[in-house]
Write a protein that holds these residues in place. Structure first.
Motif, PDB file in Angstrom:
ATOM      1  N   TYR A   1       4.535   5.751   2.058  1.00 33.47           N
ATOM      2  CA  TYR A   1       4.211   6.542   3.243  1.00 33.47           C
ATOM      3  C   TYR A   1       5.073   6.092   4.417  1.00 33.47           C
ATOM      4  O   TYR A   1       5.067   4.913   4.798  1.00 33.47           O
ATOM      5  N   TRP A   2       5.824   7.030   4.946  1.00 36.89           N
ATOM      6  CA  TRP A   2       6.693   6.739   6.075  1.00 36.89           C
ATOM      7  C   TRP A   2       7.051   8.083   6.690  1.00 36.89           C
ATOM      8  O   TRP A   2       8.054   8.694   6.350  1.00 36.89           O
ATOM      9  N   PRO A   3       6.195   8.565   7.590  1.00 38.17           N
ATOM     10  CA  PRO A   3       6.336   9.944   8.062  1.00 38.17           C
ATOM     11  C   PRO A   3       7.717  10.246   8.658  1.00 38.17           C
ATOM     12  O   PRO A   3       8.241  11.325   8.449  1.00 38.17           O
ATOM     13  N   GLU A   4       8.320   9.268   9.352  1.00 39.22           N
ATOM     14  CA  GLU A   4       9.636   9.511   9.973  1.00 39.22           C
ATOM     15  C   GLU A   4      10.714   9.788   8.934  1.00 39.22           C
ATOM     16  O   GLU A   4      11.750  10.359   9.236  1.00 39.22           O
TER      17      GLU A   4
ATOM     18  N   THR B   1      -0.925   7.489  -1.413  1.00 35.64           N
ATOM     19  CA  THR B   1      -1.534   6.280  -1.979  1.00 35.64           C
ATOM     20  C   THR B   1      -0.533   5.130  -1.918  1.00 35.64           C
ATOM     21  O   THR B   1      -0.811   4.027  -2.376  1.00 35.64           O
ATOM     22  N   GLY B   2       0.641   5.399  -1.388  1.00 38.93           N
ATOM     23  CA  GLY B   2       1.580   4.337  -1.047  1.00 38.93           C
ATOM     24  C   GLY B   2       2.415   3.766  -2.174  1.00 38.93           C
ATOM     25  O   GLY B   2       3.062   2.742  -1.970  1.00 38.93           O
ATOM     26  N   SER B   3       2.410   4.385  -3.367  1.00 40.25           N
ATOM     27  CA  SER B   3       3.268   3.829  -4.423  1.00 40.25           C
ATOM     28  C   SER B   3       3.820   4.920  -5.340  1.00 40.25           C
ATOM     29  O   SER B   3       3.345   6.050  -5.328  1.00 40.25           O
ATOM     30  N   PHE B   4       4.808   4.544  -6.137  1.00 36.73           N
ATOM     31  CA  PHE B   4       5.440   5.528  -7.032  1.00 36.73           C
ATOM     32  C   PHE B   4       4.555   5.915  -8.213  1.00 36.73           C
ATOM     33  O   PHE B   4       4.920   6.788  -8.985  1.00 36.73           O
ATOM     34  N   LYS B   5       3.366   5.292  -8.348  1.00 40.54           N
ATOM     35  CA  LYS B   5       2.415   5.739  -9.362  1.00 40.54           C
ATOM     36  C   LYS B   5       1.940   7.163  -9.039  1.00 40.54           C
ATOM     37  O   LYS B   5       1.488   7.878  -9.917  1.00 40.54           O
ATOM     38  N   GLU B   6       2.110   7.535  -7.792  1.00 39.60           N
ATOM     39  CA  GLU B   6       1.705   8.882  -7.386  1.00 39.60           C
ATOM     40  C   GLU B   6       2.729   9.937  -7.836  1.00 39.60           C
ATOM     41  O   GLU B   6       2.505  11.127  -7.669  1.00 39.60           O
TER      42      GLU B   6
ATOM     43  N   ARG C   1       1.116   1.254   7.451  1.00 38.07           N
ATOM     44  CA  ARG C   1       1.203   2.482   8.257  1.00 38.07           C
ATOM     45  C   ARG C   1       0.067   3.450   7.915  1.00 38.07           C
ATOM     46  O   ARG C   1      -0.503   4.088   8.794  1.00 38.07           O
ATOM     47  N   ILE C   2      -0.268   3.550   6.633  1.00 37.14           N
ATOM     48  CA  ILE C   2      -1.364   4.446   6.227  1.00 37.14           C
ATOM     49  C   ILE C   2      -2.654   4.013   6.932  1.00 37.14           C
ATOM     50  O   ILE C   2      -3.383   4.828   7.489  1.00 37.14           O
ATOM     51  N   ARG C   3      -2.889   2.699   6.947  1.00 38.72           N
ATOM     52  CA  ARG C   3      -4.114   2.179   7.590  1.00 38.72           C
ATOM     53  C   ARG C   3      -4.131   2.429   9.092  1.00 38.72           C
ATOM     54  O   ARG C   3      -5.198   2.548   9.690  1.00 38.72           O
ATOM     55  N   GLN C   4      -2.935   2.488   9.683  1.00 36.18           N
ATOM     56  CA  GLN C   4      -2.882   2.808  11.123  1.00 36.18           C
ATOM     57  C   GLN C   4      -3.174   4.284  11.362  1.00 36.18           C
ATOM     58  O   GLN C   4      -3.826   4.649  12.338  1.00 36.18           O
ATOM     59  N   ASP C   5      -2.668   5.128  10.474  1.00 38.12           N
ATOM     60  CA  ASP C   5      -2.720   6.580  10.714  1.00 38.12           C
ATOM     61  C   ASP C   5      -3.975   7.254  10.154  1.00 38.12           C
ATOM     62  O   ASP C   5      -4.282   8.372  10.536  1.00 38.12           O
TER      63      ASP C   5
ATOM     64  N   PRO D   1     -10.589  -3.852 -13.181  1.00 39.15           N
ATOM     65  CA  PRO D   1     -11.275  -5.132 -12.988  1.00 39.15           C
ATOM     66  C   PRO D   1     -11.955  -5.116 -11.618  1.00 39.15           C
ATOM     67  O   PRO D   1     -11.387  -4.589 -10.655  1.00 39.15           O
ATOM     68  N   GLU D   2     -13.146  -5.711 -11.553  1.00 39.88           N
ATOM     69  CA  GLU D   2     -13.915  -5.700 -10.303  1.00 39.88           C
ATOM     70  C   GLU D   2     -13.123  -6.295  -9.136  1.00 39.88           C
ATOM     71  O   GLU D   2     -13.214  -5.824  -8.003  1.00 39.88           O
ATOM     72  N   LYS D   3     -12.320  -7.316  -9.452  1.00 41.29           N
ATOM     73  CA  LYS D   3     -11.565  -7.978  -8.371  1.00 41.29           C
ATOM     74  C   LYS D   3     -10.517  -7.063  -7.738  1.00 41.29           C
ATOM     75  O   LYS D   3      -9.985  -7.373  -6.680  1.00 41.29           O
ATOM     76  N   ASN D   4     -10.202  -5.923  -8.400  1.00 36.65           N
ATOM     77  CA  ASN D   4      -9.226  -4.981  -7.830  1.00 36.65           C
ATOM     78  C   ASN D   4      -9.884  -3.801  -7.111  1.00 36.65           C
ATOM     79  O   ASN D   4      -9.212  -2.837  -6.756  1.00 36.65           O
ATOM     80  N   LEU D   5     -11.208  -3.900  -6.928  1.00 31.31           N
ATOM     81  CA  LEU D   5     -11.955  -2.779  -6.322  1.00 31.31           C
ATOM     82  C   LEU D   5     -11.356  -2.296  -5.008  1.00 31.31           C
ATOM     83  O   LEU D   5     -11.320  -1.091  -4.736  1.00 31.31           O
ATOM     84  N   ASP D   6     -10.866  -3.234  -4.193  1.00 27.62           N
ATOM     85  CA  ASP D   6     -10.358  -2.825  -2.876  1.00 27.62           C
ATOM     86  C   ASP D   6      -9.037  -2.054  -2.963  1.00 27.62           C
ATOM     87  O   ASP D   6      -8.509  -1.588  -1.958  1.00 27.62           O
ATOM     88  N   ALA D   7      -8.498  -1.915  -4.189  1.00 30.20           N
ATOM     89  CA  ALA D   7      -7.250  -1.140  -4.359  1.00 30.20           C
ATOM     90  C   ALA D   7      -7.525   0.351  -4.504  1.00 30.20           C
ATOM     91  O   ALA D   7      -6.610   1.168  -4.444  1.00 30.20           O
ATOM     92  N   ILE D   8      -8.804   0.714  -4.705  1.00 31.96           N
ATOM     93  CA  ILE D   8      -9.107   2.127  -4.972  1.00 31.96           C
ATOM     94  C   ILE D   8      -9.609   2.807  -3.700  1.00 31.96           C
ATOM     95  O   ILE D   8     -10.802   2.854  -3.435  1.00 31.96           O
ATOM     96  N   TRP D   9      -8.652   3.285  -2.920  1.00 31.33           N
ATOM     97  CA  TRP D   9      -8.984   3.979  -1.680  1.00 31.33           C
ATOM     98  C   TRP D   9      -8.207   5.286  -1.610  1.00 31.33           C
ATOM     99  O   TRP D   9      -7.283   5.523  -2.386  1.00 31.33           O
ATOM    100  N   SER D  10      -8.610   6.111  -0.665  1.00 31.88           N
ATOM    101  CA  SER D  10      -7.907   7.376  -0.470  1.00 31.88           C
ATOM    102  C   SER D  10      -8.001   7.765   0.996  1.00 31.88           C
ATOM    103  O   SER D  10      -8.929   7.343   1.698  1.00 31.88           O
ATOM    104  N   THR D  11      -7.051   8.581   1.448  1.00 36.78           N
ATOM    105  CA  THR D  11      -7.083   9.080   2.818  1.00 36.78           C
ATOM    106  C   THR D  11      -8.090  10.227   2.943  1.00 36.78           C
ATOM    107  O   THR D  11      -8.405  10.654   4.036  1.00 36.78           O
ATOM    108  N   SER D  12      -8.565  10.752   1.798  1.00 37.00           N
ATOM    109  CA  SER D  12      -9.594  11.798   1.842  1.00 37.00           C
ATOM    110  C   SER D  12     -10.810  11.366   1.032  1.00 37.00           C
ATOM    111  O   SER D  12     -10.760  10.385   0.293  1.00 37.00           O
ATOM    112  N   LYS D  13     -11.868  12.139   1.156  1.00 27.11           N
ATOM    113  CA  LYS D  13     -13.102  11.833   0.413  1.00 27.11           C
ATOM    114  C   LYS D  13     -12.861  12.025  -1.077  1.00 27.11           C
ATOM    115  O   LYS D  13     -12.119  12.915  -1.478  1.00 27.11           O
ATOM    116  N   PHE D  14     -13.535  11.205  -1.902  1.00 30.82           N
ATOM    117  CA  PHE D  14     -13.387  11.355  -3.354  1.00 30.82           C
ATOM    118  C   PHE D  14     -14.273  12.483  -3.884  1.00 30.82           C
ATOM    119  O   PHE D  14     -15.397  12.682  -3.411  1.00 30.82           O
TER     120      PHE D  14
END
Ligand SMILES: *Cc1c(COP(=O)(O)O)cnc(C)c1O
Length: 397
Positions: free
Chosen positions: A63-66, A73-78, A360-364, A124-137
């Motif tokens: 993510y880099w709007p400029e 989601t910030g990675s090439f997995k998308e 940047r995603i977290r800022q925007d 894995p439970e320890k990776n839970l904080d990796a599953i986020w989105s800019t919209s509702k699931f």
């Protein structure tokens, strides 16, 4: 590995199609999906200057709007998630099952949500904080976690079991042509932007899928004929001390060394780029990383955590955006290559920033997190009682 062969030998980019589907000619799909985001290729000024490189190009996947980089989601997995989904026939009823340590899961959860497709995601439970989105699931996107210290390997085991149930299907990993041809779009975007195939390609690898995909995209571009005759040298990097492919490659071996479970776990614990800790990469398999390195005259690099931190800082200072640990590893490999004269300073180089701009995603945006529906210990997974529980849940809805 199976490889897709496309009817159209010459690629026509279709900018009016959504996101990655501008490369529809070379995706194994018969329809497009309404998703945004694609790789953004640009010529580096300041990092290139610092390294004395005349033609350093960045494939920015994040993510880099400029820079018109809109992978939310910030990675090439998308890049692979929409490609995998578009390969399925329209109105396909079965539910996709994906195991992930983070980025893949976040990409699939986000894309499936935006398309209102059902998904079972195991992490894995320890990776839970990796599953986020800019919209509702979307409610059809369901998360299962491996508790009690279980890791990615346990998540894979459970996903495999669920994938075999009626009404479900497994995603397939490196063997899925849609996944590879989605990842290879970094190279197609670069070649169509530059008008030529780069001479060098730098990427951090865990499963190795992205490296193989880059090589396959290179071969398609050669057949196309309009992008030159270059075979791109693959420069692939891993995070020390978990560097199974680097070690095998440096020993000239096609097989990965056997390590005890204890050694592997201890190494993985010390790695900063957890997304690179795949234990069963596509290395030895025909058409895999080993062959890709042989065929392209490629090279592998081991990168330490401190070198990763330095490279991330340097990138942010000179290019102006935050990058992930994995992308820092690829950047650090480029620094190593420049120091060891593994390339000419005038060569055309492509650096794959596989993930960036999450700060940047977290800022925007404000982020939504996905809550788990079920949790199972490794013991429950391996005894089969986790699967019984999932089946019961299915019967009750
Ligand atoms: C998955 C991932 C990689 C490694 O990709 P492979 O080609 O599958 O080994 C590198 N960087 C990031 C950010 C990733 O998510």
């Amino acid at each position: 590995m199976l490889r897709a062969i496309y009817r159209t030998q010459q690629l026509t980019v279709k900018p009016h199609l959504p996101g990655i589907f501008r490369f529809f000619d070379w995706l194994p799909a018969d329809h497009c999906l309404e998703v945004g985001g694609k790789p953004a290729t640009y010529k580096s000024t300041y990092l290139a200057q610092r390294l004395g490189l005349a033609q350093l190009y960045i494939s920015f996947n994040g993510y880099w709007p400029e820079r018109e980089a809109n992978l939310l989601t910030g990675s090439f997995k998308e890049l692979e998630a929409p490609s995998v989904l578009a390969r399925l026939p329209e109105h396909y009823r079965r539910t996709l099952v994906v195991a992930s340590a983070g980025n893949t899961g976040r990409a699939f959860a986000h894309i499936c949500s935006s398309l209102e497709r059902s998904l079972y995601l195991v992490i894995p439970e320890k990776n839970l904080d990796a599953i986020w989105s800019t919209s509702k699931f979307y409610s059809g996107v369901r998360l299962i976690v491996v508790s009690g210290g279980g890791d990615y390997a346990d998540a894979i085991a459970l996903a495999k079991q669920i994938g075999q149930l009626d009404g479900f299907f497994p995603e397939g990993g490196a063997a899925n042509v849609a996944r590879r041809d989605g990842m290879g779009l970094t190279v197609l975007d670069a070649a169509t932007t530059l008008g030529q195939i780069p001479a060098h390609y730098f990427q951090a690898v865990g499963s190795g899928t992205g490296g193989v995909s880059a090589w396959e995209a290179n071969q398609r571009l050669l057949q196309d004929g309009r992008f030159g005759t270059q075979t791109m040298k693959l420069h692939l990097a891993q995070n020390s001390p978990f560097t199974p492919m680097v070690e095998a490659w440096k020993q000239g071996s096609r097989v990965l060394a056997n390590r005890s479970e204890q050694v592997i776990k201890a190494q993985i614990d010390r790695v900063s780029a957890k997304v690179l800790t795949n234990r069963n990469p596509a290395y030895a398999i025909a058409g895999g990383v080993y062959e890709a390195l042989i065929q392209t005259g490629g090279q592998m690099y081991a990168v330490t955590n401190p070198a990763t931190i330095r490279a991330r800082r340097l990138f942010k200072e000179l290019e102006g955006i935050d990058i992930s640990p994995s992308a820092g590893i690829a950047t650090a490999a480029l620094l190593q290559a420049v120091e060891t004269d593994a390339l000419q300073k005038t060569d055309c180089i492509l650096l794959n920033i596989t993930s960036g701009g999450t700060e940047r995603i977290r800022q925007d945006y404000s982020l939504h997190y996905l809550s788990p529906r079920m949790a199972f210990s490794p013991r429950e997974i391996h005894s089969g009682s986790a699967l019984e529980h999932v089946e019961k849940q299915l019967l009750s809805v």
